[in-house]
Write an enzyme that holds these catalytic residues in place. Structure first.
Site, PDB file in Angstrom:
ATOM      1  N   LYS A 116       0.802  -1.232   0.000  1.00 21.53           N
ATOM      2  CA  LYS A 116       0.000   0.000   0.000  1.00 21.53           C
ATOM      3  C   LYS A 116       0.827   1.270   0.000  1.00 21.53           C
ATOM      4  O   LYS A 116       0.420   2.285  -0.566  1.00 21.53           O
ATOM      5  CB  LYS A 116      -0.946  -0.014   1.185  1.00 21.53           C
ATOM      6  CG  LYS A 116      -1.937  -1.131   1.052  1.00 21.53           C
ATOM      7  CD  LYS A 116      -3.103  -0.871   1.931  1.00 21.53           C
ATOM      8  CE  LYS A 116      -4.228  -1.749   1.479  1.00 21.53           C
ATOM      9  NZ  LYS A 116      -5.492  -1.300   1.988  1.00 21.53           N
ATOM     10  N   LYS A 158      -2.512   2.584   9.069  1.00 19.90           N
ATOM     11  CA  LYS A 158      -2.839   1.465   8.179  1.00 19.90           C
ATOM     12  C   LYS A 158      -1.608   0.629   7.869  1.00 19.90           C
ATOM     13  O   LYS A 158      -0.498   1.147   7.793  1.00 19.90           O
ATOM     14  CB  LYS A 158      -3.427   2.005   6.869  1.00 19.90           C
ATOM     15  CG  LYS A 158      -4.733   2.760   7.075  1.00 19.90           C
ATOM     16  CD  LYS A 158      -5.192   3.495   5.839  1.00 19.90           C
ATOM     17  CE  LYS A 158      -5.675   2.554   4.741  1.00 19.90           C
ATOM     18  NZ  LYS A 158      -6.305   3.332   3.634  1.00 19.90           N
ATOM     19  N   LYS A 201      -4.832  10.916   7.057  1.00 19.76           N
ATOM     20  CA  LYS A 201      -5.966  11.647   7.609  1.00 19.76           C
ATOM     21  C   LYS A 201      -7.159  10.700   7.644  1.00 19.76           C
ATOM     22  O   LYS A 201      -7.417   9.991   6.669  1.00 19.76           O
ATOM     23  CB  LYS A 201      -6.243  12.840   6.689  1.00 19.76           C
ATOM     24  CG  LYS A 201      -7.448  13.644   7.065  1.00 19.76           C
ATOM     25  CD  LYS A 201      -7.059  14.753   8.009  1.00 19.76           C
ATOM     26  CE  LYS A 201      -8.289  15.451   8.556  1.00 19.76           C
ATOM     27  NZ  LYS A 201      -8.099  15.885   9.946  1.00 19.76           N
ATOM     28  N   LEU A 203     -10.908  10.212   7.306  1.00 21.79           N
ATOM     29  CA  LEU A 203     -12.058  10.938   6.762  1.00 21.79           C
ATOM     30  C   LEU A 203     -13.305  10.450   7.490  1.00 21.79           C
ATOM     31  O   LEU A 203     -13.506   9.253   7.642  1.00 21.79           O
ATOM     32  CB  LEU A 203     -12.169  10.689   5.256  1.00 21.79           C
ATOM     33  CG  LEU A 203     -10.919  11.100   4.462  1.00 21.79           C
ATOM     34  CD1 LEU A 203     -10.964  10.542   3.054  1.00 21.79           C
ATOM     35  CD2 LEU A 203     -10.804  12.615   4.420  1.00 21.79           C
ATOM     36  N   HIS A 235     -16.150  -3.438   6.459  1.00 21.38           N
ATOM     37  CA  HIS A 235     -15.332  -3.164   5.273  1.00 21.38           C
ATOM     38  C   HIS A 235     -15.620  -4.106   4.112  1.00 21.38           C
ATOM     39  O   HIS A 235     -14.892  -4.125   3.129  1.00 21.38           O
ATOM     40  CB  HIS A 235     -13.826  -3.177   5.590  1.00 21.38           C
ATOM     41  CG  HIS A 235     -13.443  -2.196   6.650  1.00 21.38           C
ATOM     42  ND1 HIS A 235     -13.710  -0.855   6.548  1.00 21.38           N
ATOM     43  CD2 HIS A 235     -12.831  -2.369   7.846  1.00 21.38           C
ATOM     44  CE1 HIS A 235     -13.276  -0.249   7.649  1.00 21.38           C
ATOM     45  NE2 HIS A 235     -12.749  -1.146   8.453  1.00 21.38           N
ATOM     46  N   GLU A 275      -9.551   2.615  -6.198  1.00 20.49           N
ATOM     47  CA  GLU A 275     -10.529   2.897  -5.141  1.00 20.49           C
ATOM     48  C   GLU A 275     -10.235   4.223  -4.452  1.00 20.49           C
ATOM     49  O   GLU A 275      -9.091   4.525  -4.124  1.00 20.49           O
ATOM     50  CB  GLU A 275     -10.527   1.779  -4.094  1.00 20.49           C
ATOM     51  CG  GLU A 275     -10.951   0.438  -4.665  1.00 20.49           C
ATOM     52  CD  GLU A 275     -11.265  -0.612  -3.595  1.00 20.49           C
ATOM     53  OE1 GLU A 275     -12.010  -1.547  -3.908  1.00 20.49           O
ATOM     54  OE2 GLU A 275     -10.762  -0.496  -2.453  1.00 20.49           O
ATOM     55  N   ARG A 291      -7.375  -6.658 -10.498  1.00 21.55           N
ATOM     56  CA  ARG A 291      -8.149  -7.822 -10.929  1.00 21.55           C
ATOM     57  C   ARG A 291      -9.575  -7.401 -11.247  1.00 21.55           C
ATOM     58  O   ARG A 291      -9.943  -6.248 -11.043  1.00 21.55           O
ATOM     59  CB  ARG A 291      -8.184  -8.841  -9.795  1.00 21.55           C
ATOM     60  CG  ARG A 291      -8.746  -8.197  -8.537  1.00 21.55           C
ATOM     61  CD  ARG A 291      -9.076  -9.163  -7.451  1.00 21.55           C
ATOM     62  NE  ARG A 291      -9.214  -8.490  -6.184  1.00 21.55           N
ATOM     63  CZ  ARG A 291     -10.307  -7.865  -5.752  1.00 21.55           C
ATOM     64  NH1 ARG A 291     -11.381  -7.830  -6.511  1.00 21.55           N
ATOM     65  NH2 ARG A 291     -10.339  -7.286  -4.579  1.00 21.55           N
TER      66      ARG A 291
HETATM   67  P1  ADP Z   1      -8.229  -2.974   2.904  1.00 21.70           P
HETATM   68  O1  ADP Z   1      -7.337  -3.322   1.753  1.00 21.70           O
HETATM   69  O2  ADP Z   1      -7.773  -3.562   4.210  1.00 21.70           O
HETATM   70  O3  ADP Z   1      -9.679  -3.240   2.610  1.00 21.70           O
HETATM   71  P2  ADP Z   1      -8.510  -0.094   2.325  1.00 21.70           P
HETATM   72  O4  ADP Z   1      -7.385   0.862   2.255  1.00 21.70           O
HETATM   73  O5  ADP Z   1      -9.165  -0.483   1.048  1.00 21.70           O
HETATM   74  O6  ADP Z   1      -8.041  -1.385   3.152  1.00 21.70           O
HETATM   75  O7  ADP Z   1      -9.596   0.492   3.296  1.00 21.70           O
HETATM   76  C1  ADP Z   1     -10.722  -0.258   3.663  1.00 21.70           C
HETATM   77  C2  ADP Z   1     -11.773   0.617   4.284  1.00 21.70           C
HETATM   78  O8  ADP Z   1     -11.245   1.270   5.469  1.00 21.70           O
HETATM   79  C3  ADP Z   1     -12.256   1.752   3.405  1.00 21.70           C
HETATM   80  O9  ADP Z   1     -13.280   1.347   2.514  1.00 21.70           O
HETATM   81  C4  ADP Z   1     -12.769   2.713   4.465  1.00 21.70           C
HETATM   82  O10 ADP Z   1     -14.017   2.242   4.953  1.00 21.70           O
HETATM   83  C5  ADP Z   1     -11.749   2.578   5.594  1.00 21.70           C
HETATM   84  N1  ADP Z   1     -10.649   3.566   5.438  1.00 21.70           N
HETATM   85  C6  ADP Z   1      -9.440   3.366   4.867  1.00 21.70           C
HETATM   86  N2  ADP Z   1      -8.704   4.503   4.878  1.00 21.70           N
HETATM   87  C7  ADP Z   1      -9.451   5.462   5.465  1.00 21.70           C
HETATM   88  C8  ADP Z   1      -9.279   6.870   5.764  1.00 21.70           C
HETATM   89  N3  ADP Z   1      -8.151   7.525   5.465  1.00 21.70           N
HETATM   90  N4  ADP Z   1     -10.313   7.515   6.373  1.00 21.70           N
HETATM   91  C9  ADP Z   1     -11.459   6.867   6.682  1.00 21.70           C
HETATM   92  N5  ADP Z   1     -11.688   5.568   6.443  1.00 21.70           N
HETATM   93  C10 ADP Z   1     -10.717   4.852   5.827  1.00 21.70           C
END
Ligand code: ADP
Length: 447
Positions: A116, A158, A201, A203, A235, A275, A291
Site C-alpha cells: 500500500k 494502516k 488523515k 475521513l 469493510h 478505489e 483484478r
Molecule cells: P483494505 O485493503 O484492508 O480493505 P482499504 O485501504 O481499502 O483497506 O480500506 C478499507 C476501508 O477502510 C475503506 O473502505 C474505508 O471504509 C476505511 N478507510 C481506509 N482509509 C481510510 C481513511 N483515510 N479515512 C477513513 N476511512 C478509511
C-alpha cells in the site's frame, strides 16, 4: 486468441468466466477441490481437474497443482477470477515462466499495488489525488506525532501489507496515537508478517467510490466510469451501484480521465479498479485492485460491455475493443450480494438449498453457481449469488429491484435477501443518501 483457458476459481465467478470463454469459442478447463465435485462450473466446463482437498491452501491456492493442471490439459492461459490467486504476483510470474498467459496485469504491477505504501507513492506520482499523510512507513512515535499534528486529527494508521480491513486503527487525539500505532503494528505483523504501517488523515463521512479502468498493455488506458460501494459491513461491500448517486457527469469524467491517464502512463495491462474515498467533492486514493471485482456487473449493465471478454482480448494481445469515446453510460444499475448468512447476525449458514428460484424479466441478471439441491460446502466464502438490476434511471432501477427481491426464493438455508428487502424500502437508500458508516449504524439500531 487462446485455444484453451483454465479457470482457477470456483462459485459464481468461475461460471461467469466460463460463459465468456464459451461465447468467444474458447475451450474451458476448470480446477476444483474434492468439496466442489458437484459445482456448476465443474458440470459446465469442457474439462475439469480435481486439484486437492477442501482447504483452499491445498487446492485453489495450490500453485503447483494448478500449473500441473495447465500442463496436463494444454491450457494456454489462466483466468484467476477474484480472490484466491488473482493478486498473487508470484503466481503471475510462475505462469509466465511456463509460457502460460496470466489473464491479468504483470507480476510487477501486482506487486506495486499489493504494497500500500508503494501503491500510494505510485498513485501520487501518476497524478492521482491521495489522502494526506506520511510519505512512507512510520518508524517511531515521534515521527507519528509530527505527521499527525501536521495533517490534523483524527488520523488512521494502516498496514502497508493490509487487506480485508485488518491492521487499521484510528486515533482521535495525540493521547490515542501511541496505543493505536502499537496495536496496528502488532496486528499487521501477526496478520501479514510485515509490520510496516503508515498514517493518513481519517475521513469521517466519506463515500467509497471506485473507478473501473483498463489498460491495453501498449500504453493506452480507458475508464468505464465509477461504482459506489459505500454500503459496507466490516469493510465488506454489500450493495454496489453505478453510477454513484453522489457524482455529476463533470466529476465522473474528471476522475475517470485522471485514472485512465494514470493507467496509460503505467503501461498497465488488463482490468483494474482504483478505489477512492470521496468527501466534500474531493477524491482520495486508498488502493488499487489489479483484478476483476465482484461488483463488475453493474459497470457491464450501464455500458453494455462484457469486461471479461475485454480481459481475454487484452491478455491475448488483441487490445481493447473500445476507445474511450465508445464507452457510454446508460441508466442505472444496482448489485446485491446474496450471502448464505443469517441476515441479522451474519453467521454463515451452509447446508443444502432445497429450492432455488431466480427472478427474471427485463433488466435482471443473476450470477450464481448454485441450484436446487446444491449443498453449500462450509470451506469457502458465503457469497451464493449476485442480483444485478438495471433501469433507465435510479428510480426505475429501485422499483425493479424491489420486485426482483420479492421474486427471489432460496429455501433450506438462511440468506441476506431479507436485509436487501429492508434496504430497498429505506428512505436514505431511496435518496442515495449514505456514507461508508451508514449500514453499520443501521444494523446497530436493529430496525
Ligand atoms: P483494505 O485493503 O484492508 O480493505 P482499504 O485501504 O481499502 O483497506 O480500506 C478499507 C476501508 O477502510 C475503506 O473502505 C474505508 O471504509 C476505511 N478507510 C481506509 N482509509 C481510510 C481513511 N483515510 N479515512 C477513513 N476511512 C478509511
Amino acid at each position: 486468441m487462446f485455444q484453451k483457458i483454465l479457470i482457477a476459481n470456483r462459485g459464481e465467478i468461475a461460471l461467469r468466466v466460463l460463459r465468456a470463454c464459451k461465447e468467444l469459442g474458447i475451450q474451458t478447463v476448470v480446477v476444483h477441490s474434492t468439496a466442489d465435485s458437484d459445482a456448476m462450473h465443474v458440470r459446465l466446463a469442457d474439462e475439469s481437474v480435481c486439484i486437492g482437498p477442501p482447504p483452499s491452501r491445498e487446492s485453489y491456492l495450490n500453485i503447483h497443482q494448478i500449473v500441473a493442471a495447465c500442463e496436463i490439459t494444454g491450457a494456454d492461459a489462466v483466468h484467476p477470477g477474484y480472490g484466491f490467486l488473482s493478486e498473487n504476483a508470484k503466481f503471475a510470474d510462475i505462469l509466465a515462466a511456463h509460457n502460460i498467459t496470466f489473464i491479468g496485469p504483470s507480476g510487477d504491477h501486482i506487486r506495486i499495488m499489493g504494497d500500500k505504501i508503494e501503491a500510494k507513492r505510485t498513485a501520487k506520482r501518476l497524478g492521482i489525488p491521495v489522502v494526506p499523510g506520511s510519505d512512507g512507513a512510520i518508524s517511531d512515535d515521534k515521527e507519528a506525532k509530527r505527521v499527525a499534528a501536521e495533517i490534523g486529527y483524527p488520523v488512521i494508521i494502516k498496514a502497508s501489507a493490509g487487506g480485508g480491513g485488518r491492521g487499521m486503527k484510528v486515533a482521535h487525539t495525540e493521547a490515542d496515537l501511541e496505543v493505536a500505532l502499537q496495536t496496528a503494528k502488532s496486528e499487521a505483523g501477526a496478520a501479514f508478517g510485515d509490520d510496516a504501517v503508515y498514517i493518513e488523515k481519517y475521513l469521517e463521512k466519506p463515500r467509497h467510490i471506485e473507478v473501473q479502468v483498463f489498460g491495453d498493455g501498449a500504453g493506452r488506458g480507458v475508464h468505464f466510469g465509477e461504482r459506489d460501494c459505500s454500503l459496507q459491513r466490516r469493510h465488506q461491500k454489500v450493495w454496489e451501484e453505478a453510477n454513484s448517486p453522489a457524482l455529476n457527469a463533470e466529476e465522473r469524467s474528471r476522475i475517470g480521465d485522471i485514472c485512465a491517464r494514470a493507467i496509460a502512463d503505467l503501461g498497465y495491462s488488463g482490468a483494474g479498479t482504483i478505489e477512492f474515498l470521496y468527501e466534500n467533492g474531493e477524491f482520495y486514493f486508498i488502493e488499487m485492485n489489479t483484478r476483476l471485482q465482484v461488483e463488475h456487473p453493474v459497470t457491464e449493465a450501464i455500458t453494455g460491455i462484457d469486461l471479461v471478454h475485454e480481459q481475454i482480448r487484452v491478455a491475448s494481445g488483441g487490445g481493447l475493443s473500445v476507445r474511450q469515446e465508445d464507452i457510454k453510460f446508460n441508466g442505472h444499475a444496482i448489485e446485491c450480494r446474496i450471502n448464505a448468512e443469517d441476515p441479522r447476525t451474519f453467521a454463515p449458514s451452509p447446508g443444502t438449498i432445497t429450492h432455488f428460484h431466480t427472478p427474471g424479466g427485463l433488466g435482471i441478471r443473476v450470477d450464481s453457481g448454485v441450484y436446487s439441491g446444491y449443498k453449500i460446502p462450509p470451506y469457502y466464502d458465503s457469497l451464493i449469488g449476485k442480483l444485478i438490476v438495471h433501469g433507465r434511471n435510479r428510480v426505475e432501477c429501485m422499483m425493479r429491484l424491489r420486485r426482483a427481491l420479492d421474486e427471489f426464493v432460496v429455501d433450506g438455508i438462511k440468506t441476506t435477501l431479507p436485509l436487501f428487502r429492508d434496504l430497498v424500502g429505506n428512505p436514505d437508500i431511496a435518496n442515495g443518501d449514505y456514507d461508508i458508516h451508514w449500514l453499520e449504524k443501521y444494523l446497530a439500531k436493529g430496525e
